[in-house]
Design a protein around this motif. Structure first.
Motif, PDB file in Angstrom:
ATOM      1  N   TYR A   1       0.837  -1.208   0.000  1.00  0.00           N
ATOM      2  CA  TYR A   1       0.000   0.000   0.000  1.00  0.00           C
ATOM      3  C   TYR A   1       0.868   1.253   0.000  1.00  0.00           C
ATOM      4  N   ARG A   2       1.982   1.173   0.718  1.00  0.00           N
ATOM      5  CA  ARG A   2       2.859   2.349   0.749  1.00  0.00           C
ATOM      6  C   ARG A   2       3.481   2.614  -0.623  1.00  0.00           C
ATOM      7  N   GLU A   3       3.867   1.530  -1.306  1.00  0.00           N
ATOM      8  CA  GLU A   3       4.419   1.688  -2.655  1.00  0.00           C
ATOM      9  C   GLU A   3       3.425   2.375  -3.579  1.00  0.00           C
ATOM     10  N   ASP A   4       2.173   1.966  -3.477  1.00  0.00           N
ATOM     11  CA  ASP A   4       1.137   2.545  -4.331  1.00  0.00           C
ATOM     12  C   ASP A   4      -0.201   2.532  -3.588  1.00  0.00           C
ATOM     13  N   PRO A   5      -0.516   3.661  -2.945  1.00  0.00           N
ATOM     14  CA  PRO A   5      -1.741   3.723  -2.125  1.00  0.00           C
ATOM     15  C   PRO A   5      -3.026   3.488  -2.911  1.00  0.00           C
ATOM     16  N   VAL A   6      -2.970   3.662  -4.230  1.00  0.00           N
ATOM     17  CA  VAL A   6      -4.180   3.420  -5.036  1.00  0.00           C
ATOM     18  C   VAL A   6      -4.619   1.961  -4.925  1.00  0.00           C
ATOM     19  N   ARG A   7      -3.698   1.100  -4.524  1.00  0.00           N
ATOM     20  CA  ARG A   7      -4.064  -0.313  -4.329  1.00  0.00           C
ATOM     21  C   ARG A   7      -5.172  -0.463  -3.288  1.00  0.00           C
ATOM     22  N   MET A   8      -5.279   0.485  -2.359  1.00  0.00           N
ATOM     23  CA  MET A   8      -6.374   0.417  -1.378  1.00  0.00           C
ATOM     24  C   MET A   8      -7.718   0.580  -2.088  1.00  0.00           C
ATOM     25  N   LEU A   9      -7.751   1.497  -3.047  1.00  0.00           N
ATOM     26  CA  LEU A   9      -8.984   1.700  -3.817  1.00  0.00           C
ATOM     27  C   LEU A   9      -9.259   0.501  -4.717  1.00  0.00           C
ATOM     28  N   ARG A  10      -8.179  -0.033  -5.275  1.00  0.00           N
ATOM     29  CA  ARG A  10      -8.341  -1.196  -6.148  1.00  0.00           C
ATOM     30  C   ARG A  10      -8.863  -2.392  -5.357  1.00  0.00           C
ATOM     31  N   ALA A  11      -8.412  -2.522  -4.104  1.00  0.00           N
ATOM     32  CA  ALA A  11      -8.898  -3.616  -3.265  1.00  0.00           C
ATOM     33  C   ALA A  11     -10.414  -3.519  -3.135  1.00  0.00           C
ATOM     34  N   ALA A  12     -10.885  -2.327  -2.831  1.00  0.00           N
ATOM     35  CA  ALA A  12     -12.327  -2.129  -2.677  1.00  0.00           C
ATOM     36  C   ALA A  12     -13.032  -2.458  -3.986  1.00  0.00           C
ATOM     37  N   ARG A  13     -12.484  -1.978  -5.080  1.00  0.00           N
ATOM     38  CA  ARG A  13     -13.149  -2.132  -6.374  1.00  0.00           C
ATOM     39  C   ARG A  13     -13.208  -3.599  -6.823  1.00  0.00           C
ATOM     40  N   PHE A  14     -12.100  -4.319  -6.699  1.00  0.00           N
ATOM     41  CA  PHE A  14     -12.117  -5.722  -7.126  1.00  0.00           C
ATOM     42  C   PHE A  14     -13.000  -6.553  -6.209  1.00  0.00           C
ATOM     43  N   ALA A  15     -12.989  -6.226  -4.913  1.00  0.00           N
ATOM     44  CA  ALA A  15     -13.821  -6.988  -3.977  1.00  0.00           C
ATOM     45  C   ALA A  15     -15.288  -6.888  -4.378  1.00  0.00           C
ATOM     46  N   THR A  16     -15.748  -5.690  -4.705  1.00  0.00           N
ATOM     47  CA  THR A  16     -17.167  -5.551  -5.054  1.00  0.00           C
ATOM     48  C   THR A  16     -17.445  -6.083  -6.457  1.00  0.00           C
ATOM     49  N   LYS A  17     -16.538  -5.788  -7.384  1.00  0.00           N
ATOM     50  CA  LYS A  17     -16.778  -6.203  -8.767  1.00  0.00           C
ATOM     51  C   LYS A  17     -16.826  -7.720  -8.914  1.00  0.00           C
ATOM     52  N   LEU A  18     -15.932  -8.395  -8.183  1.00  0.00           N
ATOM     53  CA  LEU A  18     -15.782  -9.834  -8.379  1.00  0.00           C
ATOM     54  C   LEU A  18     -16.345 -10.642  -7.214  1.00  0.00           C
ATOM     55  N   SER A  19     -17.040  -9.961  -6.303  1.00  0.00           N
ATOM     56  CA  SER A  19     -17.571 -10.607  -5.097  1.00  0.00           C
ATOM     57  C   SER A  19     -16.492 -11.399  -4.371  1.00  0.00           C
ATOM     58  N   LEU A  20     -15.350 -10.789  -4.160  1.00  0.00           N
ATOM     59  CA  LEU A  20     -14.281 -11.422  -3.398  1.00  0.00           C
ATOM     60  C   LEU A  20     -14.221 -10.762  -2.027  1.00  0.00           C
ATOM     61  N   LYS A  21     -13.709 -11.515  -1.055  1.00  0.00           N
ATOM     62  CA  LYS A  21     -13.555 -10.954   0.276  1.00  0.00           C
ATOM     63  C   LYS A  21     -12.115 -10.459   0.412  1.00  0.00           C
ATOM     64  N   ILE A  22     -11.964  -9.226   0.863  1.00  0.00           N
ATOM     65  CA  ILE A  22     -10.602  -8.730   1.092  1.00  0.00           C
ATOM     66  C   ILE A  22     -10.046  -9.482   2.296  1.00  0.00           C
ATOM     67  N   SER A  23      -8.885 -10.117   2.128  1.00  0.00           N
ATOM     68  CA  SER A  23      -8.353 -10.925   3.239  1.00  0.00           C
ATOM     69  C   SER A  23      -8.109 -10.015   4.447  1.00  0.00           C
ATOM     70  N   ASP A  24      -8.190 -10.587   5.637  1.00  0.00           N
ATOM     71  CA  ASP A  24      -8.098  -9.770   6.854  1.00  0.00           C
ATOM     72  C   ASP A  24      -6.811  -8.949   6.910  1.00  0.00           C
ATOM     73  N   ASP A  25      -5.692  -9.592   6.539  1.00  0.00           N
ATOM     74  CA  ASP A  25      -4.431  -8.851   6.681  1.00  0.00           C
ATOM     75  C   ASP A  25      -4.300  -7.744   5.628  1.00  0.00           C
ATOM     76  N   CYS A  26      -5.093  -7.821   4.570  1.00  0.00           N
ATOM     77  CA  CYS A  26      -5.063  -6.737   3.575  1.00  0.00           C
ATOM     78  C   CYS A  26      -6.062  -5.641   3.924  1.00  0.00           C
ATOM     79  N   ARG A  27      -7.082  -5.994   4.677  1.00  0.00           N
ATOM     80  CA  ARG A  27      -8.110  -5.040   5.038  1.00  0.00           C
ATOM     81  C   ARG A  27      -7.679  -4.199   6.243  1.00  0.00           C
TER      82      ARG A  27
END
Ligand code: ATP
Ligand code: MG
Length: 432
Positions: free
Chosen positions: A174-200
């Motif tokens: 996330y520090r390398e590229d904070p946009v990954r936080m937004l991407r996590a949200a987007r892929f989770a909803t788009k693909l009905s995936l659960k963001i793993s606990d350590d990533c959330r």
């Protein structure tokens, strides 16, 4: 590393675009490695139709150019090849590697103090390429040589389990590229995936890192979040994770009170957007941003009326300019959207009058329809009698004058002038 042979996975060449196949075959026949990678492999495995097909290879951009006449090299930060088939473009990237250390000292150093990657232009091996990708499910490679899938980071297993997991240490990624936080949200909803606990878990504490992301990049991301079908779900997740306040600082998010106008407006406009998209109707960022920023804008205008004893219309103009410029520091709206956004806001004052003569004139305002829809939207959000009456009035005006003012166009065909006028070329970005 795991190789999943052709008969152990469901991806068939019939599902792959013919242009992508052409590119893959040409690379392969010329002796290079060639793979589909990223979103397309992931989506095909999930039975989702991919948006586009990305190719990676060990051929360098110049070598790729040598193979395709219809090839254009693009990008300064990282050189990429675009193979152009009319309107369809297949992006071909060379495997990316790790950064070399000697670059560290140069004035365009590769990472900033917070760990942000500023530059990455080093070619590498497929393993290195995989390790640099964001989520495990985005790092699957479909090999054109034998139609197998290469999985270096456990993406297959995560897809089967339905979890979204970053490759490597979440906080560092996330520090390398904070946009990954937004991407996590987007892929989770788009693909009905659960963001793993350590990533959330690290997201709320690291959400402030978004403040350093260029506002133009966040504009692009916000379109993917709110104008590509999962708007309601994305709003909810972003609000929960504390990311929303970094996209719209003026909102004083997280929005906690689901009965507040701000929350209800957000929810309603996201619902309407999703509905319009499912019905194949157009959506416009100007309207969406007008809705998101409406209540803060009105509150600011009211302050200005008090402070400066200005007419409300003038106060709206000042507040609109202020809010637009504050917002531009986080997500910058291009002018072609911020100007119509202001029109929609100002129309809310002009739509208050109910004089039929003036009303008729207003019907031909280029943003009338958006302004009127916005009035209805406010009516739904606020449940207000006055707004309801106005909606009825403007509805009847439109019916009464529908022949004469047909969505702003004159009823009689205009005569052609002697000289032909050229139209300005229109931009191809999202439009009204
Ligand atoms: P979409 O369906 O939204 O296009 P996608 O996975 O194809 O999803 P892209 O933004 O098109 O997403 O990126 C293509 C691939 O590039 C991703 O699958 C991922 O492997 C890699 N990638 C993109 N952005 C990043 C990033 N910020 N950090 C690391 N890898 C990334
Ligand atoms: Mg993609």
């Amino acid at each position: 590393m795991q190789i999943i042979p052709r008969d152990k996975h469901p991806i068939s060449r019939d599902d792959i675009s013919e242009h992508a196949l052409k590119v893959l075959y040409r690379l392969h026949k010329s002796g290079y490695d060639a793979y589909l990678v990223g979103g397309c492999v992931r989506d095909l495995l999930l039975g989702v139709t991919p948006k586009d097909f990305d190719v990676v290879t060990n051929a360098t951009p110049e070598q790729i150019k040598g193979l395709f006449r219809n090839c254009r090299l693009i990008g300064r930060r990282f050189r990429l090849a675009h193979i152009v088939f009319g309107r369809d473009i297949i992006e071909v990237a060379t495997f990316r590697g790790h950064h070399s250390d000697e670059e560290q000292g140069s004035n365009k150093s590769k990472t900033s103090k917070t760990g942000l990657v500023l530059r990455d232009n080093v070619f590498g091996s497929i393993e290195e390429d995989a390790a640099r990708r964001d989520f495990t499910v985005n790092a699957l490679y479909y090999n054109i040589a034998d139609f197998s899938i290469y999985d270096f980071v456990g993406g297959m297993e995560d897809l089967e389990k339905g979890v979204l997991k970053l490759i490597g240490d979440p906080e560092q990624r996330y520090r390398e590229d904070p946009v990954r936080m937004l991407r996590a949200a987007r892929f989770a909803t788009k693909l009905s995936l659960k963001i793993s606990d350590d990533c959330r878990q690290p997201i709320p504490q690291l959400s402030y890192l978004l403040d350093d992301i260029p506002a133009a990049r966040l504009f692009e991301e916000s379109l993917k979040l709110f104008l590509a079908q999962r708007a309601v779900a994305n709003f909810e997740v972003l609000n929960e994770l504390g990311l929303l306040s970094h996209l719209f600082p003026i909102l004083k998010a997280p929005l906690k009170d689901s009965n507040s106008n701000e929350y209800r407006m957000m929810m309603q406009v996201m619902k309407d957007t999703d509905k319009r998209l499912s019905a194949n109707k157009s959506v416009n960022p100007a309207y969406l941003f007008a809705a998101i920023l409406w209540y803060p804008m009105v509150a600011r205008a009211q302050e200005i009326v008090q402070e400066a004893t200005l007419a409300e219309y003038d106060a709206f103009q000042i507040a609109a300019a202020e809010i637009t410029s504050v917002q531009a520091r986080s997500i910058s709206l291009p002018k072609r959207f911020s100007l119509p956004m202001r029109d929609i806001w100002l129309l809310q004052i002009r739509l208050r009058q109910q004089n039929p003569v003036k009303a008729k004139r207003l019907l031909s305002h280029p943003k009338f329809r958006a302004g009127y829809d916005f009035l209805l939207l406010r009516g739904v959000v606020e449940n207000d009698d006055e707004l309801a009456k106005l909606s009825v009035f403007w509805n009847s005006m439109q019916e009464q004058f529908s022949d004469e003012v047909h969505s702003g166009k004159p009823s009689k065909p205009q005569k052609r002038r002697g000289t032909r006028r050229r139209r300005k070329p229109k931009s191809k970005k999202p439009s009204a």
